[in-house]
Write an enzyme that holds these catalytic residues in place. Sequence first.
Site, short mmCIF file in Angstrom:
data_model
loop_
_atom_site.label_atom_id
_atom_site.label_comp_id
_atom_site.label_asym_id
_atom_site.label_seq_id
_atom_site.Cartn_x
_atom_site.Cartn_y
_atom_site.Cartn_z
N HIS A 139 -5.16 0.17 -1.99
CA HIS A 139 -5.42 -1.23 -1.71
C HIS A 139 -4.97 -1.98 -2.96
O HIS A 139 -5.74 -2.09 -3.91
CB HIS A 139 -6.90 -1.48 -1.42
CG HIS A 139 -7.34 -1.08 -0.05
ND1 HIS A 139 -8.63 -1.31 0.39
CD2 HIS A 139 -6.69 -0.49 0.97
CE1 HIS A 139 -8.73 -0.87 1.63
NE2 HIS A 139 -7.58 -0.36 2.01
N ASP A 187 -7.99 0.28 8.60
CA ASP A 187 -8.21 1.66 8.17
C ASP A 187 -9.10 2.39 9.18
O ASP A 187 -8.82 3.52 9.57
CB ASP A 187 -8.88 1.72 6.79
CG ASP A 187 -8.02 1.16 5.68
OD1 ASP A 187 -6.79 1.05 5.85
OD2 ASP A 187 -8.59 0.81 4.63
N HIS A 232 -4.57 6.37 0.50
CA HIS A 232 -3.74 5.17 0.47
C HIS A 232 -4.33 4.22 -0.56
O HIS A 232 -5.43 4.44 -1.06
CB HIS A 232 -3.62 4.51 1.86
CG HIS A 232 -4.83 3.81 2.34
ND1 HIS A 232 -5.93 4.47 2.87
CD2 HIS A 232 -5.14 2.49 2.37
CE1 HIS A 232 -6.84 3.58 3.22
NE2 HIS A 232 -6.40 2.37 2.92
N GLU A 247 0.85 -1.17 0.00
CA GLU A 247 0.00 0.00 0.00
C GLU A 247 0.89 1.24 0.00
O GLU A 247 1.92 1.27 0.67
CB GLU A 247 -0.92 0.01 1.23
CG GLU A 247 -1.93 -1.12 1.21
CD GLU A 247 -3.00 -1.01 2.28
OE1 GLU A 247 -3.11 0.05 2.95
OE2 GLU A 247 -3.76 -1.99 2.44
#
Length: 151
Positions: free
Chosen positions: A97, A108, A95, A40
Amino acid sequence: MTSSDSPLDDPADELRLAPGVRDALLDHAREGTDRDSPAEVCGVLAGTRGPPDRVTETRRVPNVAPHPRSQYELDPEATMAAIDALGDDPVGFYHSHPESDPVPSATDRARATWLGYVYLIVSPAPPPSLRAYRFTDDGFAEIPVQVESRE
């Protein structure tokens, strides 16, 4: 908010991305996916806070999570340096995935701390997609993303 209300129904509460921002986010996410061990990636969203919020630039921040393949943790010092260097306001964070849908994970949700700010998740997997969430006292509420044209 009643059970029939949804942030997706409120046109004032949306995230607008200036031209080029979506591409920059997807490029960064693909870099994380293209590693020998996918990871990530993360960073800061900058622009103007609204509503609607508008992102004009992104600042990459190293992911210092112990398991970057499935978690992210913004490097605290690099995050504050990125925020200090912004010409605009911090709008939120992003961010990726690399191997799942752009939906907040339990990690998260547990690590979110900036109430009222946007948390954007990028999935580079075909088809590439991104989804934005506002972090509230009740958790994550999805908000629509509008990509502005280059006109």
